[in-house]
Design a protein around this motif. Structure first.
Motif, PDB file in Angstrom:
ATOM      1  N   UNK A   1      73.589  30.846  46.683  1.00 35.21           N
ATOM      2  CA  UNK A   1      75.020  31.021  46.381  1.00 35.21           C
ATOM      3  C   UNK A   1      75.229  32.178  45.408  1.00 35.21           C
ATOM      4  N   UNK A   2      74.395  32.255  44.391  1.00 32.89           N
ATOM      5  CA  UNK A   2      74.503  33.331  43.399  1.00 32.89           C
ATOM      6  C   UNK A   2      74.241  34.686  44.042  1.00 32.89           C
ATOM      7  N   UNK A   3      73.266  34.742  44.920  1.00 33.53           N
ATOM      8  CA  UNK A   3      72.977  35.988  45.634  1.00 33.53           C
ATOM      9  C   UNK A   3      74.174  36.414  46.494  1.00 33.53           C
ATOM     10  N   UNK A   4      74.786  35.468  47.187  1.00 37.58           N
ATOM     11  CA  UNK A   4      75.938  35.780  48.039  1.00 37.58           C
ATOM     12  C   UNK A   4      77.112  36.303  47.205  1.00 37.58           C
ATOM     13  N   UNK A   5      77.451  35.588  46.147  1.00 37.09           N
ATOM     14  CA  UNK A   5      78.567  36.014  45.297  1.00 37.09           C
ATOM     15  C   UNK A   5      78.221  37.307  44.568  1.00 37.09           C
ATOM     16  N   UNK A   6      77.015  37.412  44.053  1.00 35.40           N
ATOM     17  CA  UNK A   6      76.609  38.629  43.344  1.00 35.40           C
ATOM     18  C   UNK A   6      76.657  39.860  44.231  1.00 35.40           C
ATOM     19  N   UNK A   7      76.158  39.727  45.449  1.00 30.99           N
ATOM     20  CA  UNK A   7      76.180  40.851  46.391  1.00 30.99           C
ATOM     21  C   UNK A   7      77.617  41.256  46.717  1.00 30.99           C
ATOM     22  N   UNK A   8      78.456  40.263  46.996  1.00 29.34           N
ATOM     23  CA  UNK A   8      79.859  40.561  47.308  1.00 29.34           C
ATOM     24  C   UNK A   8      80.565  41.193  46.108  1.00 29.34           C
ATOM     25  N   UNK A   9      80.289  40.694  44.918  1.00 28.10           N
ATOM     26  CA  UNK A   9      80.922  41.231  43.716  1.00 28.10           C
ATOM     27  C   UNK A   9      80.459  42.657  43.420  1.00 28.10           C
ATOM     28  N   UNK A  10      79.176  42.929  43.602  1.00 33.64           N
ATOM     29  CA  UNK A  10      78.671  44.300  43.398  1.00 33.64           C
ATOM     30  C   UNK A  10      79.354  45.239  44.387  1.00 33.64           C
ATOM     31  N   UNK A  11      79.477  44.801  45.644  1.00 33.39           N
ATOM     32  CA  UNK A  11      80.180  45.609  46.641  1.00 33.39           C
ATOM     33  C   UNK A  11      81.633  45.816  46.232  1.00 33.39           C
ATOM     34  N   UNK A  12      82.295  44.750  45.738  1.00 35.83           N
ATOM     35  CA  UNK A  12      83.710  44.819  45.337  1.00 35.83           C
ATOM     36  C   UNK A  12      83.907  45.823  44.207  1.00 35.83           C
ATOM     37  N   UNK A  13      82.975  45.895  43.299  1.00 37.65           N
ATOM     38  CA  UNK A  13      83.103  46.779  42.139  1.00 37.65           C
ATOM     39  C   UNK A  13      82.544  48.175  42.385  1.00 37.65           C
ATOM     40  N   UNK A  14      81.908  48.379  43.527  1.00 37.16           N
ATOM     41  CA  UNK A  14      81.289  49.675  43.801  1.00 37.16           C
ATOM     42  C   UNK A  14      82.306  50.688  44.314  1.00 37.16           C
ATOM     43  N   UNK A  15      81.909  51.933  44.284  1.00 32.12           N
ATOM     44  CA  UNK A  15      82.783  52.999  44.808  1.00 32.12           C
ATOM     45  C   UNK A  15      82.846  52.955  46.331  1.00 32.12           C
ATOM     46  N   UNK A  16      81.941  52.239  46.975  1.00 32.22           N
ATOM     47  CA  UNK A  16      81.956  52.123  48.432  1.00 32.22           C
ATOM     48  C   UNK A  16      82.981  51.114  48.926  1.00 32.22           C
ATOM     49  N   UNK A  17      83.529  50.295  48.012  1.00 29.37           N
ATOM     50  CA  UNK A  17      84.545  49.314  48.395  1.00 29.37           C
ATOM     51  C   UNK A  17      85.881  50.027  48.508  1.00 29.37           C
ATOM     52  N   UNK A  18      86.457  50.021  49.683  1.00 32.33           N
ATOM     53  CA  UNK A  18      87.755  50.651  49.901  1.00 32.33           C
ATOM     54  C   UNK A  18      88.671  49.611  50.509  1.00 32.33           C
ATOM     55  N   UNK A  19      89.777  49.362  49.830  1.00 33.34           N
ATOM     56  CA  UNK A  19      90.741  48.401  50.351  1.00 33.34           C
ATOM     57  C   UNK A  19      91.460  49.009  51.542  1.00 33.34           C
ATOM     58  N   UNK A  20      91.924  48.142  52.422  1.00 31.06           N
ATOM     59  CA  UNK A  20      92.674  48.661  53.567  1.00 31.06           C
ATOM     60  C   UNK A  20      93.983  49.264  53.086  1.00 31.06           C
ATOM     61  N   UNK A  21      94.517  50.218  53.846  1.00 27.25           N
ATOM     62  CA  UNK A  21      95.762  50.901  53.469  1.00 27.25           C
ATOM     63  C   UNK A  21      96.907  49.915  53.340  1.00 27.25           C
ATOM     64  N   UNK A  22      96.933  48.903  54.213  1.00 22.86           N
ATOM     65  CA  UNK A  22      98.001  47.894  54.154  1.00 22.86           C
ATOM     66  C   UNK A  22      97.972  47.154  52.826  1.00 22.86           C
ATOM     67  N   UNK A  23      96.796  46.810  52.346  1.00 23.09           N
ATOM     68  CA  UNK A  23      96.683  46.095  51.076  1.00 23.09           C
ATOM     69  C   UNK A  23      97.100  46.974  49.904  1.00 23.09           C
ATOM     70  N   UNK A  24      96.771  48.248  49.951  1.00 20.12           N
ATOM     71  CA  UNK A  24      97.195  49.150  48.871  1.00 20.12           C
ATOM     72  C   UNK A  24      98.711  49.245  48.828  1.00 20.12           C
TER      73      UNK A  24
END
Length: 184
Positions: free
Chosen positions: A157-180
């Motif tokens: 569980x920690x690996x799953x959340x940690x991986x997702x959170x690292x992706x969320x905080x990374x420069x590679x995470x781009x929100x969809x235009x609709x969400x922006x």
């Protein structure tokens, strides 16, 4: 009867932890606007909400069964006010804090249209605090908290959340235009 309540309380807590792990990961995927294999884009949000709802039901079952269990010795005050319980007050208090954060998240989710996106999003960030607090509660207070099977589950569980959170905080995470556009 108490043994059955205790076992149900333990099991429902573990199921809730797994569901909230999935909810955090799905929430991050929802924010990105990415697809899940086999689902249309709008379904990711629905799956996130439904997993969160089912996780909340399991928390209700977890707390409710332990309220009825004479071994747990929980009372209504212990559920709302942290760190005053008679059984492992610190670890139990962390569970209470997690439940209090969950209540805030649920209330703002239900009132999202009235509160606006900015307030909803600000309170929704509490999810990132709620999850590790609940995890530490499970390890410190849970009967199985230090057993090898639970520690393995906690690590996954920690690996799953940690991986997702690292992706969320990374420069590679781009929100969809609709969400922006929604956040403006």
């Amino acid at each position: 009867m108490d043994e059955a309540l205790w076992a149900f309380g333990r099991a429902s807590g573990v199921v809730a932890l797994v569901l909230f792990t999935a909810s955090i990961v799905l929430g991050i995927i929802t924010r990105s606007g990415r697809l899940l294999p086999g689902l249309p884009r709008f379904s990711v949000t629905l799956v996130h909400r439904n997993v969160s709802l089912v996780g909340s039901v399991f928390i209700l079952l977890h707390v409710g069964s332990l309220l009825l269990d004479s071994y747990a010795k929980l009372n209504v005050t212990d559920i709302v006010v942290p760190f005053i319980g008679s059984y492992k007050p610190f670890w139990q208090g962390l569970g209470t804090v997690a439940v209090d954060l969950l209540i805030a998240i649920i209330v703002t989710s239900l009132l999202r249209q009235r509160l606006g996106v900015k307030v909803f999003r600000a309170v929704h960030w509490f999810s990132y605090a709620m999850w590790p607090i609940a995890m530490v509660h499970a390890i410190g207070n849970g009967t199985d908290g230090t057993s090898s099977w639970f520690l393995l589950l906690a690590a996954v569980c920690t690996l799953a959340v940690g991986t997702a959170l690292i992706w969320r905080l990374s420069s590679r995470f781009v929100e969809s235009a609709r969400l922006r556009q929604e956040s403006v």
